[in-house]
Design a protein around this motif. Sequence first.
Motif, PDB file in Angstrom:
ATOM      1  N   UNK A   1      27.153  -7.425 -19.314  1.00 19.96           N
ATOM      2  CA  UNK A   1      26.793  -6.762 -18.064  1.00 19.96           C
ATOM      3  C   UNK A   1      26.265  -7.760 -17.041  1.00 19.96           C
ATOM      4  N   UNK A   2      25.396  -8.655 -17.461  1.00 21.52           N
ATOM      5  CA  UNK A   2      24.797  -9.630 -16.543  1.00 21.52           C
ATOM      6  C   UNK A   2      25.841 -10.624 -16.053  1.00 21.52           C
ATOM      7  N   UNK A   3      26.828 -10.958 -16.899  1.00 19.93           N
ATOM      8  CA  UNK A   3      27.899 -11.858 -16.466  1.00 19.93           C
ATOM      9  C   UNK A   3      28.738 -11.225 -15.364  1.00 19.93           C
ATOM     10  N   UNK A   4      28.904  -9.921 -15.419  1.00 19.99           N
ATOM     11  CA  UNK A   4      29.619  -9.229 -14.341  1.00 19.99           C
ATOM     12  C   UNK A   4      28.746  -9.154 -13.091  1.00 19.99           C
ATOM     13  N   UNK A   5      27.474  -8.864 -13.280  1.00 17.89           N
ATOM     14  CA  UNK A   5      26.570  -8.696 -12.147  1.00 17.89           C
ATOM     15  C   UNK A   5      26.353  -9.996 -11.380  1.00 17.89           C
ATOM     16  N   UNK A   6      26.463 -11.150 -12.069  1.00 22.08           N
ATOM     17  CA  UNK A   6      26.234 -12.411 -11.362  1.00 22.08           C
ATOM     18  C   UNK A   6      27.312 -12.639 -10.301  1.00 22.08           C
ATOM     19  N   UNK A   7      28.520 -12.112 -10.536  1.00 19.18           N
ATOM     20  CA  UNK A   7      29.569 -12.198  -9.509  1.00 19.18           C
ATOM     21  C   UNK A   7      29.184 -11.362  -8.296  1.00 19.18           C
ATOM     22  N   UNK A   8      28.540 -10.227  -8.533  1.00 20.42           N
ATOM     23  CA  UNK A   8      28.040  -9.409  -7.424  1.00 20.42           C
ATOM     24  C   UNK A   8      26.973 -10.158  -6.637  1.00 20.42           C
ATOM     25  N   UNK A   9      26.116 -10.851  -7.377  1.00 21.47           N
ATOM     26  CA  UNK A   9      25.009 -11.570  -6.740  1.00 21.47           C
ATOM     27  C   UNK A   9      25.528 -12.570  -5.712  1.00 21.47           C
ATOM     28  N   UNK A  10      26.591 -13.295  -6.057  1.00 22.25           N
ATOM     29  CA  UNK A  10      27.121 -14.300  -5.137  1.00 22.25           C
ATOM     30  C   UNK A  10      27.911 -13.678  -3.993  1.00 22.25           C
ATOM     31  N   UNK A  11      28.300 -12.405  -4.164  1.00 22.77           N
ATOM     32  CA  UNK A  11      29.087 -11.742  -3.135  1.00 22.77           C
ATOM     33  C   UNK A  11      28.208 -10.908  -2.200  1.00 22.77           C
ATOM     34  N   UNK A  12      27.308 -10.109  -2.793  1.00 21.64           N
ATOM     35  CA  UNK A  12      26.474  -9.227  -1.972  1.00 21.64           C
ATOM     36  C   UNK A  12      25.172  -8.936  -2.712  1.00 21.64           C
ATOM     37  N   UNK A  13      25.109  -7.768  -3.369  1.00 21.07           N
ATOM     38  CA  UNK A  13      23.915  -7.385  -4.117  1.00 21.07           C
ATOM     39  C   UNK A  13      24.320  -6.886  -5.496  1.00 21.07           C
ATOM     40  N   UNK A  14      23.609  -7.300  -6.550  1.00 22.35           N
ATOM     41  CA  UNK A  14      23.918  -6.776  -7.887  1.00 22.35           C
ATOM     42  C   UNK A  14      23.712  -5.266  -7.945  1.00 22.35           C
ATOM     43  N   UNK A  15      24.611  -4.598  -8.652  1.00 19.96           N
ATOM     44  CA  UNK A  15      24.545  -3.150  -8.800  1.00 19.96           C
ATOM     45  C   UNK A  15      24.904  -2.840 -10.255  1.00 19.96           C
ATOM     46  N   UNK A  16      23.886  -2.534 -11.051  1.00 19.37           N
ATOM     47  CA  UNK A  16      24.110  -2.347 -12.485  1.00 19.37           C
ATOM     48  C   UNK A  16      25.075  -1.201 -12.771  1.00 19.37           C
ATOM     49  N   UNK A  17      24.959  -0.118 -12.049  1.00 18.98           N
ATOM     50  CA  UNK A  17      25.846   1.025 -12.270  1.00 18.98           C
ATOM     51  C   UNK A  17      27.299   0.648 -12.001  1.00 18.98           C
TER      52      UNK A  17
END
Length: 228
Positions: free
Chosen positions: A99-115
């Motif tokens: 899950x965190x490996x997927x969310x880190x891509x969000x972090x670099x793009x915009x904002x992490x969203x766990x859901x």
Amino acid sequence: MNLLELKDISKIYGNVKALQNIDLTVRQGEWLAIMGPSGSGKTTMMNIIGCMDRPSHGAVILDGKDISKEGPKSLTAVRRDKIGLIFQQFHLINYLTALENVMIAQYYHSMPDEKEALQALERVGLQERAKHLPSQLSGGEQQRVCIARALINYPMLILADEPTGNLDEANENIVLDIFKQLHGEGSTIIVVTHDAEVAEEAQRTVILEHGRIAKITHNQNDQRGCER
């Protein structure tokens, strides 16, 4: 509508001509395979399409914009916002969960969203493995995490380098089924592969030899036809 155009692309390293005068058009929603022996220029072409390198000359038109002269910072932004990269070697962070490996891509793009990240893992059948570390996942599961990570920011182009190269037949079929689903939903996919069976799933196959396009074949899955 064309999503990607390579116009007279060449890449020269010293005296080595890695790519020579490449002309190629990829339409939106197309699934394209790139094949060729080692040293044929596949990796160089992938790096240029994926905004990890620039051509020595020629133009790369992505989504209507010439990105061939852009600097590293601008290319990073294009890669982040428009391209989903899937690698043979996974490149997962060992101490982060799926899950965190997927969310880190969000972090670099915009904002992490766990859901949203959980939904991406569910899409590739891994929602029950979300809290597992890469070391607790099989090779096929790790590759599916990579696919979820590539999809999380809704890229206009999915670029995969030997995505089944490290997988057994069962996991290769799972990954190909995911690609078929994505293509059916309208995703544009470019797969670099040595596997003729993987290439056959695409609509067209580009064969590279010595840095040039030797042949383009229209596969059985290409119902619409297209022009180079």
